[in-house]
Design a protein around this motif. Structure first.
Motif, PDB file in Angstrom:
ATOM      1  N   GLN A 107       0.833  -1.202   0.000  1.00 34.08           N
ATOM      2  CA  GLN A 107       0.000   0.000   0.000  1.00 34.08           C
ATOM      3  C   GLN A 107       0.869   1.253   0.000  1.00 34.08           C
ATOM      4  O   GLN A 107       0.655   2.163  -0.806  1.00 34.08           O
ATOM      5  CB  GLN A 107      -0.952   0.013   1.193  1.00 34.08           C
ATOM      6  N   PRO A 153      -7.546   4.143 -12.431  1.00 36.68           N
ATOM      7  CA  PRO A 153      -8.363   3.389 -11.473  1.00 36.68           C
ATOM      8  C   PRO A 153      -7.645   2.163 -10.881  1.00 36.68           C
ATOM      9  O   PRO A 153      -7.827   1.858  -9.696  1.00 36.68           O
ATOM     10  CB  PRO A 153      -9.586   2.972 -12.289  1.00 36.68           C
ATOM     11  N   CYS A 154      -6.839   1.497 -11.685  1.00 38.71           N
ATOM     12  CA  CYS A 154      -6.049   0.368 -11.149  1.00 38.71           C
ATOM     13  C   CYS A 154      -5.094   0.857 -10.071  1.00 38.71           C
ATOM     14  O   CYS A 154      -4.984   0.242  -9.001  1.00 38.71           O
ATOM     15  CB  CYS A 154      -5.276  -0.330 -12.261  1.00 38.71           C
ATOM     16  N   ASP A 212      -5.408   3.513  -8.251  1.00 37.40           N
ATOM     17  CA  ASP A 212      -6.211   3.905  -7.086  1.00 37.40           C
ATOM     18  C   ASP A 212      -6.564   2.683  -6.243  1.00 37.40           C
ATOM     19  O   ASP A 212      -6.460   2.723  -5.013  1.00 37.40           O
ATOM     20  CB  ASP A 212      -7.485   4.632  -7.524  1.00 37.40           C
ATOM     21  N   GLN A 213      -6.967   1.599  -6.897  1.00 31.38           N
ATOM     22  CA  GLN A 213      -7.303   0.375  -6.164  1.00 31.38           C
ATOM     23  C   GLN A 213      -6.071  -0.201  -5.479  1.00 31.38           C
ATOM     24  O   GLN A 213      -6.142  -0.632  -4.325  1.00 31.38           O
ATOM     25  CB  GLN A 213      -7.903  -0.660  -7.106  1.00 31.38           C
ATOM     26  N   LEU A 214      -4.947  -0.209  -6.181  1.00 32.98           N
ATOM     27  CA  LEU A 214      -3.725  -0.757  -5.597  1.00 32.98           C
ATOM     28  C   LEU A 214      -3.220   0.110  -4.442  1.00 32.98           C
ATOM     29  O   LEU A 214      -2.539  -0.382  -3.550  1.00 32.98           O
ATOM     30  CB  LEU A 214      -2.650  -0.922  -6.671  1.00 32.98           C
ATOM     31  N   ARG A 243      -4.959   1.121  -2.147  1.00 37.41           N
ATOM     32  CA  ARG A 243      -5.684   0.661  -0.957  1.00 37.41           C
ATOM     33  C   ARG A 243      -5.194  -0.704  -0.482  1.00 37.41           C
ATOM     34  O   ARG A 243      -5.660  -1.218   0.529  1.00 37.41           O
ATOM     35  CB  ARG A 243      -7.181   0.635  -1.242  1.00 37.41           C
ATOM     36  N   ASP A 247      -3.786  -6.307  -4.757  1.00 37.21           N
ATOM     37  CA  ASP A 247      -4.827  -7.174  -5.304  1.00 37.21           C
ATOM     38  C   ASP A 247      -4.239  -7.754  -6.589  1.00 37.21           C
ATOM     39  O   ASP A 247      -3.972  -7.022  -7.539  1.00 37.21           O
ATOM     40  CB  ASP A 247      -6.090  -6.367  -5.596  1.00 37.21           C
ATOM     41  N   VAL A 267      -6.118  -6.967  -9.870  1.00 32.99           N
ATOM     42  CA  VAL A 267      -5.952  -5.575 -10.300  1.00 32.99           C
ATOM     43  C   VAL A 267      -4.540  -5.370 -10.846  1.00 32.99           C
ATOM     44  O   VAL A 267      -4.346  -4.699 -11.860  1.00 32.99           O
ATOM     45  CB  VAL A 267      -6.253  -4.596  -9.143  1.00 32.99           C
TER      46      VAL A 267
END
Length: 149
Positions: A42, A103-104, A106-108, A110, A113, A116
């Motif tokens: 993160q 967006p990928c 942004d997800q990573l 957090r 994954d 992702v």
């Protein structure tokens, strides 16, 4: 040098800067994301996004601005259709960045994954191919300008 010559020079330089950078990101950097480890990922992902933004953002803005300028004020030696193709490629790169890669990231940011991460690596080929094609197109642009002299 006149404004058109500066636009061509900055366009070629920004495009080739991004060609080199996107291949390093694609083959080295993104390919190693899954090796960072979940415990540190993160912070790593957030730092990556913060540090990479000016490295890619400034040349992308220069590339976009000069591509649009060249369509608006095309050099007489170059068919405007080729300049439009280049501008469309820039638009597709920006669209892919905004719709998929950001967006990928942004997800990573957090947390790790694997799905992702895979989506980021696979979808980044869109930008890698488009920037590489733009590089070839800028060689054509320069060859037309040089052959006119």
């Amino acid at each position: 040098m006149n404004a058109g010559q500066w636009a061509v020079l900055l366009n070629v330089a920004s495009t080739w800067y991004m060609v080199g950078l996107i291949w390093v990101i694609q083959i080295v950097h993104y390919a190693m994301f899954d090796q960072v480890g979940e415990q540190n990922f993160q912070r790593y992902a957030v730092d990556h996004a913060r540090r990479i933004t000016p490295v890619v953002g400034i040349p992308m803005l220069i590339e976009l601005a000069t591509s649009a300028y060249l369509v608006y004020r095309p050099p007489p030696e170059v068919r405007v259709s080729w300049l439009w193709i280049g501008l469309v490629m820039v638009g597709l790169i920006w669209a892919s960045t905004a719709a998929i890669q950001v967006p990928c990231h942004d997800q990573l940011g957090r947390g790790f994954d694997a799905d992702v991460c895979r989506r980021l690596v696979h979808s980044n080929w869109i930008r890698t191919v488009l920037w590489s094609a733009r590089g070839v197109l800028t060689f054509y642009l320069v060859s037309r300008l040089l052959s006119a002299d």
